[in-house]
Scaffold this motif. Structure first.
Motif: not given
Length: 331
Positions: A172, A175, A184-191, A299
């Protein structure tokens, strides 16, 4: 939009690194004291302290220190020392934050502005020093190759010729400023999607985190250039040249994926069961890597540009292998 450099304190921390200054930068110390201690690793810090603070042994830290010193030596007394640059960089990789905490016997974080200025050059110096030496796709000698093939053959008789495991994992990141839809990956996360190849000892033999999250494993593999390498080895009849991979990868003579539509109690089902247990080696390797270098856990997300994040992943993989080599020497 997440700022280009956003660092969040660990939940256990009660203050920010912005409020902390370096002990040797205070006016209370004399010039002689500063000169004596600026360009050296504190002798009183033992191996346990380095493991707790940076998740690497003191010997690994010293090897890095000696290697990067010519590139990173401070040119002025106000500039952080090589020890401080290296310590702050490894602290970020180990914890995912550039701030300090009170639980690690006297470690003092670098002020945030100074950290931002020195982190990427220090990271690049570490990468140049260790990556090509410690992340090696080919075995170092025939004995190493035999050990890998023998491990898989003894543990998983159905997997004859296998010597490595391939896996992808998501890292992760903050942005991105450009083409964010690709990351964009899912649930607002960028990876980023990182392709890694691991051996039976949980070492990372190949790492490429330059792929965005929007592409699938088939494209990742075909874009990596690894087909050329393994197809040549396979054509030459090299032992242990086949690679295990999940069903999301393309199936090739040198890339072994599970059998499709296997019936219960069939030879294909037995093959798939052994395939699944063997591929767990790669999953455990990634877990060990991320537990050692928690910046990869997301995180908070890594707050740099995608290519800079890919370099962070590469350095973590090389450091992971260095630490494993040190642990083996201690046995």
């Amino acid at each position: 939009m997440i700022p280009a450099l956003l660092f969040v304190s660990d939940s256990s921390e009660e203050y920010s690194s912005d409020d902390i200054d370096y002990g040797h930068w205070t006016d209370e110390e004399t010039s002689t004291d500063r000169n004596r201690t600026r360009e050296s690793i504190p002798y009183h810090l033992d191996n346990e302290w380095f493991l707790k603070c940076f998740h690497v042994p003191r010997d690994v830290f010293e090897t890095l220190y000696e290697g990067v010193f010519p590139k990173l030596a401070a040119s002025t007394e106000r500039e952080p020392t090589v020890y401080e640059k290296l310590a702050a960089t490894l602290r970020y990789l180990a914890k995912g934050t550039c701030t300090s905490d009170t639980g690690v016997g006297g470690y003092k974080a670098m002020p945030r502005k100074a950290f931002q200025q020195m982190f990427l050059p220090t990271l690049a110096a570490i990468h140049d020093l260790i990556y090509s030496k410690y992340v090696l796709l080919d075995p170092q000698d025939a004995e190493e190759q035999r050990e890998a093939e023998q491990y898989f053959l003894e543990q998983f008789p159905q997997l004859r010729g296998v010597g490595l495991c391939a896996i992808t994992t998501h890292i992760e990141i903050a942005e991105p400023a450009e083409e964010k839809h690709l990351f964009y990956y899912k649930h607002g996360a960028y990876c980023l999607t990182a392709l890694m190849i691991c051996d039976q000892s949980k070492r990372i033999r190949y790492a490429n985190a330059s792929f965005c999250a929007a592409i699938n494993d088939v494209y990742v593999w075909s874009s990596s250039g690894l087909d050329d390498h393994f197809s040549e080895e396979y054509s030459d009849g090299s032992a242990g040249c086949q690679v295990l991979a999940s069903s999301t990868f393309p199936s090739k003579a040198w890339l072994i994926t599970p059998k499709q539509d296997a019936k219960r109690n069939s030879p294909e089902a037995t093959f798939n069961e052994q395939h699944e247990r063997a591929l767990a080696v790669a999953e455990e390797s990634i877990q060990l890597l991320k537990e050692r270098f928690r910046c990869l856990l997301g995180n908070p997300p890594i707050p740099y540009k995608p290519l800079e994040c890919a370099t962070i992943v590469a350095v973590c993989c090389a450091l992971h292998n260095m630490c494993m080599e040190y642990e083996q020497l201690q046995q």
